[in-house]
Design an enzyme around this catalytic site. Structure first.
Site, short mmCIF file in Angstrom:
data_model
loop_
_atom_site.label_atom_id
_atom_site.label_comp_id
_atom_site.label_asym_id
_atom_site.label_seq_id
_atom_site.Cartn_x
_atom_site.Cartn_y
_atom_site.Cartn_z
N TYR A 65 47.97 -2.78 -53.67
CA TYR A 65 47.86 -2.91 -52.20
C TYR A 65 48.78 -1.90 -51.52
CZ TYR A 65 48.55 -5.63 -47.78
OH TYR A 65 48.65 -6.07 -46.48
N HIS A 86 49.74 -16.39 -47.96
CA HIS A 86 51.16 -16.03 -47.96
C HIS A 86 52.01 -17.30 -47.94
CE1 HIS A 86 49.49 -12.18 -46.30
NE2 HIS A 86 50.35 -11.71 -47.18
N SER A 135 52.21 -2.31 -44.25
CA SER A 135 52.95 -3.53 -44.62
C SER A 135 54.31 -3.13 -45.18
CB SER A 135 52.15 -4.27 -45.69
OG SER A 135 52.97 -5.18 -46.36
N SER A 136 55.26 -4.05 -45.12
CA SER A 136 56.61 -3.76 -45.64
C SER A 136 56.62 -3.56 -47.15
CB SER A 136 57.58 -4.88 -45.26
OG SER A 136 57.11 -6.12 -45.74
N CYS A 137 55.52 -3.91 -47.84
CA CYS A 137 55.50 -3.74 -49.30
C CYS A 137 55.33 -2.29 -49.72
CB CYS A 137 54.41 -4.60 -49.92
SG CYS A 137 52.78 -4.02 -49.52
N LYS A 166 48.00 1.17 -48.91
CA LYS A 166 48.65 1.27 -47.59
C LYS A 166 49.37 2.61 -47.43
CE LYS A 166 47.57 -2.72 -45.72
NZ LYS A 166 46.65 -2.76 -44.58
N1 NDP Z 1 49.48 -11.36 -42.95
C1 NDP Z 1 50.59 -10.69 -43.21
O1 NDP Z 1 51.64 -11.28 -43.56
C2 NDP Z 1 50.63 -9.21 -43.05
C3 NDP Z 1 49.51 -8.47 -42.71
N2 NDP Z 1 49.61 -7.10 -42.58
C4 NDP Z 1 48.44 -6.29 -42.25
O2 NDP Z 1 47.84 -6.71 -41.05
C5 NDP Z 1 46.43 -6.50 -41.10
C6 NDP Z 1 45.71 -7.80 -40.78
O3 NDP Z 1 46.11 -8.82 -41.67
P1 NDP Z 1 45.77 -10.36 -41.38
O4 NDP Z 1 45.26 -10.52 -40.02
O5 NDP Z 1 46.92 -11.13 -41.85
O6 NDP Z 1 44.60 -10.60 -42.43
P2 NDP Z 1 43.38 -11.63 -42.35
O7 NDP Z 1 42.97 -11.90 -43.75
O8 NDP Z 1 43.72 -12.77 -41.47
O9 NDP Z 1 42.24 -10.80 -41.64
C7 NDP Z 1 41.69 -9.67 -42.24
C8 NDP Z 1 40.46 -9.25 -41.48
O10 NDP Z 1 39.90 -8.12 -42.16
C9 NDP Z 1 38.52 -8.24 -42.11
N3 NDP Z 1 37.91 -7.63 -43.29
C10 NDP Z 1 38.29 -7.75 -44.59
N4 NDP Z 1 37.42 -7.09 -45.38
C11 NDP Z 1 36.48 -6.54 -44.56
C12 NDP Z 1 35.33 -5.78 -44.78
N5 NDP Z 1 34.95 -5.39 -46.01
N6 NDP Z 1 34.58 -5.41 -43.72
C13 NDP Z 1 34.94 -5.79 -42.47
N7 NDP Z 1 36.03 -6.50 -42.19
C14 NDP Z 1 36.79 -6.89 -43.23
C15 NDP Z 1 38.19 -9.72 -42.10
O11 NDP Z 1 36.98 -9.86 -41.39
P3 NDP Z 1 36.05 -11.21 -41.36
O12 NDP Z 1 36.97 -12.30 -40.91
O13 NDP Z 1 35.00 -10.90 -40.38
O14 NDP Z 1 35.58 -11.41 -42.76
C16 NDP Z 1 39.39 -10.31 -41.39
O15 NDP Z 1 39.11 -10.53 -40.03
C17 NDP Z 1 46.13 -5.96 -42.50
O16 NDP Z 1 46.06 -4.57 -42.46
C18 NDP Z 1 47.33 -6.40 -43.29
O17 NDP Z 1 47.56 -5.54 -44.37
C19 NDP Z 1 50.79 -6.46 -42.75
C20 NDP Z 1 51.92 -7.13 -43.07
C21 NDP Z 1 51.94 -8.55 -43.27
C1 F7E Z 2 53.11 -9.55 -46.60
C2 F7E Z 2 53.30 -9.27 -48.06
O1 F7E Z 2 52.90 -10.39 -48.85
C3 F7E Z 2 52.98 -10.25 -50.27
O2 F7E Z 2 54.29 -10.19 -50.70
P1 F7E Z 2 55.34 -11.34 -50.60
O3 F7E Z 2 56.28 -11.06 -49.50
O4 F7E Z 2 55.96 -11.53 -51.92
O5 F7E Z 2 54.44 -12.55 -50.13
P2 F7E Z 2 54.25 -14.09 -50.24
O6 F7E Z 2 54.23 -14.59 -48.85
O7 F7E Z 2 53.05 -14.42 -51.07
O8 F7E Z 2 55.52 -14.67 -51.06
C4 F7E Z 2 56.82 -14.58 -50.59
C5 F7E Z 2 57.78 -15.32 -51.49
O9 F7E Z 2 57.53 -16.73 -51.32
C6 F7E Z 2 57.43 -17.36 -52.60
N1 F7E Z 2 56.62 -18.56 -52.47
C7 F7E Z 2 57.08 -19.84 -52.62
N2 F7E Z 2 56.10 -20.72 -52.52
C8 F7E Z 2 54.97 -19.99 -52.25
C9 F7E Z 2 53.62 -20.36 -52.05
O10 F7E Z 2 53.24 -21.53 -52.08
N3 F7E Z 2 52.75 -19.35 -51.78
C10 F7E Z 2 53.12 -18.05 -51.73
N4 F7E Z 2 52.21 -17.11 -51.45
N5 F7E Z 2 54.41 -17.66 -51.97
C11 F7E Z 2 55.32 -18.63 -52.22
C12 F7E Z 2 56.86 -16.26 -53.48
O11 F7E Z 2 57.09 -16.55 -54.84
C13 F7E Z 2 57.62 -15.05 -52.98
O12 F7E Z 2 58.89 -15.00 -53.56
C14 F7E Z 2 52.44 -8.95 -50.78
O13 F7E Z 2 51.78 -9.23 -51.99
C15 F7E Z 2 51.77 -8.16 -49.76
O14 F7E Z 2 50.53 -8.74 -49.43
C16 F7E Z 2 52.54 -8.07 -48.50
O15 F7E Z 2 52.59 -7.05 -47.87
#
Ligand code: NDP
Ligand code: F7E
Length: 313
Positions: free
Chosen positions: A137, A180, A108-110, A141
């Site tokens: 987190y 998010h 992730s970009s974090c 990563k």
């Molecule tokens: N969403 C975002 O903005 C971003 C996501 N990523 C990365 O992309 C990847 C996918 O994220 P995303 O699709 O958004 O996340 P989701 O929450 O949508 O999906 C996560 C998946 O992980 C599975 N999972 C979690 N815990 C377990 C466990 N203990 N055993 C088996 N499976 C598990 C879940 O399975 P089940 O549904 O079967 O419970 C689910 O399908 C991650 O590595 C995340 O860090 C990176 C940058 C940004």
């Molecule tokens: C993908 C990335 O996601 C996480 O980081 P983040 O970029 O800060 O993610 P975010 O989507 O939750 O927030 C983005 C911005 O948006 C603002 N914001 C406004 N209103 C809402 C709101 O209603 N919900 C949320 N969540 N944020 C809000 C919030 O305050 C922040 O300034 C990591 O922890 C980590 O998981 C990671 O890798």
């Protein structure tokens, strides 16, 4: 990857995993192995070892993780660190023991320092302190990237790491607190419109800037890099363009057709001020995104509307 290759997508029910599955199916891959967390808990070393021994996948997309927005990351700090380390350690080590030909780890970009110069180049990793809200987190990563590199260096494993920017798309998590920002806004503006509310409150100051990539574009990039990228280190996946959270709120408001006011809740964290990816390495491999943010938000909103039950993870 040959069309008959056995490919394990860890996390196939999630937003990213389901997009990768759609892409592989569209490309004609037929031997895809999947397990939900209820059938295979990736935190269990024994269960993962047994699964790999039995299935012997040739390729692995590691898209399973404990994932959430800024408040979830900041609240469940222990879970985000421990569970993500467990999942990735188990999958990466079992992949090595069972001769997986290639594995892709999703970070992730974090992972980048909170105040790193912008845009974020891959070599800024480990050059400064992390953003506090997602440090646990990010540490997990970073450990995943280093695992891939260590297994490559010591055992010759072709394990690669990709760092997606903030994502959104089909099958996103719409939990009101743990999601998010983009899915949170889609839900909140939609509910406010339905209920005729005068305003919607967004978190923080509205000034942080974020970059957003549609999950199906990410899946295209992952597929492309799985075929074309074989190096240690990492590669950023993003669009190279960002906007402020306030501007994002205006865009979501407009897409949904909400006509009230936007208010700010300053008690919620802003997180890192900016995390714009430098995508020159990605572009040099020959890949570029195709879905721009206004179109992507429309697609995600249509998906949200099509669901009978709002997904909350
Ligand atoms: N969403 C975002 O903005 C971003 C996501 N990523 C990365 O992309 C990847 C996918 O994220 P995303 O699709 O958004 O996340 P989701 O929450 O949508 O999906 C996560 C998946 O992980 C599975 N999972 C979690 N815990 C377990 C466990 N203990 N055993 C088996 N499976 C598990 C879940 O399975 P089940 O549904 O079967 O419970 C689910 O399908 C991650 O590595 C995340 O860090 C990176 C940058 C940004
Ligand atoms: C993908 C990335 O996601 C996480 O980081 P983040 O970029 O800060 O993610 P975010 O989507 O939750 O927030 C983005 C911005 O948006 C603002 N914001 C406004 N209103 C809402 C709101 O209603 N919900 C949320 N969540 N944020 C809000 C919030 O305050 C922040 O300034 C990591 O922890 C980590 O998981 C990671 O890798």
């Amino acid at each position: 990857m040959e069309k008959s290759a056995k490919i394990y997508i860890a996390g196939h029910r999630g937003m990213v995993g389901s997009a990768i599955k759609r892409k592989l199916e569209k490309e004609g891959f037929e031997n895809i192995v999947v397990r939900g967390s209820a059938e295979l808990d990736l935190r269990s070393q024994q269960a993962v070892a047994d699964f790999f021994e039995q299935e012997k996948p040739e390729y692995v997309f590691l898209a399973a993780a404990k994932v959430g927005g800024i408040v979830a990351n900041n609240t469940y700090r222990a879970d985000f660190l421990y569970e993500n380390l467990q999942i990735q350690n188990n999958v990466i080590h079992s992949s090595y023991l069972n001769g997986v030909k290639k594995l892709m780890f999703l970070g992730s970009s974090c992972i980048y320092p909170k105040l790193a110069p912008q845009p974020l180049k891959e070599d800024y990793l480990l050059t400064g302190p992390l953003e506090d809200t997602n440090e646990p987190y990010a540490i997990a990563k970073i450990a995943g990237i280093k695992m891939c590199d260590a297994y490559r260096a010591q055992y010759g494993c072709n394990y690669i790491s990709v760092m997606p920017t903030n994502l959104y798309g089909f099958n996103d998590n719409y939990h009101p607190q743990n999601s998010h920002v983009l899915p949170a806004m889609i839900r909140r503006f939609h509910e406010a419109k339905e209920q005729g509310l005068p305003s919607v409150t967004i978190w923080g100051s509205g000034t942080p800037k974020r970059e957003f990539l549609f999950a199906d574009d990410l899946a295209e990039a992952c597929y492309y890099l799985m075929q074309n990228f074989n190096e240690p280190g990492l590669v950023n996946i993003g669009t190279g363009e960002d906007l402020s959270i306030k501007e994002l709120a205006e865009l979501v408001k407009q897409t949904i057709g909400f006509e009230g006011e936007i208010l700010l809740d300053a008690s919620k964290p802003d997180g890192t001020p900016r995390k714009l990816m430098d995508v020159s390495k990605l572009h040099a491999t020959g890949w570029k995104h195709t879905i721009e943010l206004p179109e992507g938000i429309k697609l995600a909103y249509e998906d949200f509307l099509s669901k009978q039950v709002i997904t909350e993870r």
